[in-house]
Structures are given as C-alpha cells and as structure tokens.
Design a protein around this motif. Structure first.
Motif: not given
Length: 94
Positions: A28, A37, A50, A91
């Motif tokens: 991530m 993001t 995210r 997610m």
C-alpha cells in the motif's frame, strides 16, 4: 526463555499472519507513492482513501474472526476465509 521474545509464541500461522499484514502495508505504501489516492464514496457512510479502506477492512475481518471464534464451533479457517472476503469487499466497494 521458551519463545522468541519471551512474551509471544511465534507459531508458523502467527508469523504468516503478521508477515501478511506487513506485506500489505508495504504494498500500500509503494502503491500510494506511485499513484496517490483521492477520497471516494462507496457503501461506507464516509469518504475514504485506499488506506482508510484497508484499515476498516482489517478491523472488520478481525472482529468477524473474534465473533466466529467465540460464537460458533465451526472451523476457524472458514471464519478467516469469510473475514478475508469481507476485507476484499470493503477494499473494492467501500
């Protein structure tokens, strides 16, 4: 000292579990560096990134797993698989 650090028994499933979480955090982090993001609105009642969805998904999976262990006599692997699917749903569409 009967365990690695004296306070936790590092069995293979425990080591795999924590290694998977560390791997998720690393992936991530690199994903965020490569493609920052933006917040979006899914089925969750808040706008999330995210990282937010990963955190919420991990918490949801953990609570589901605890409830599964405490309230059923069924195999824990089934509860873990359902928790993993719940995390993936959060997610993707959360």
């Amino acid at each position: 000292m009967d365990s690695l650090f004296g306070w936790m028994a590092w069995t293979p499933p425990i080591a795999i579990f924590f290694s998977a979480i560390v791997l998720m955090l690393l992936v991530m982090t690199f994903w965020e560096l490569k493609s920052p993001t933006t917040e979006r609105k899914g089925f969750l009642p808040i706008s999330t990134t995210r990282g937010d969805r990963l955190f919420i998904g991990l918490l949801a999976a953990a609570y589901l797993n605890l409830a599964w262990a405490g309230l059923t006599e069924l195999d824990q692997a089934i509860g873990a698989a359902i928790g993993f699917m719940l995390m993936l749903i959060v997610m993707r569409w959360g």
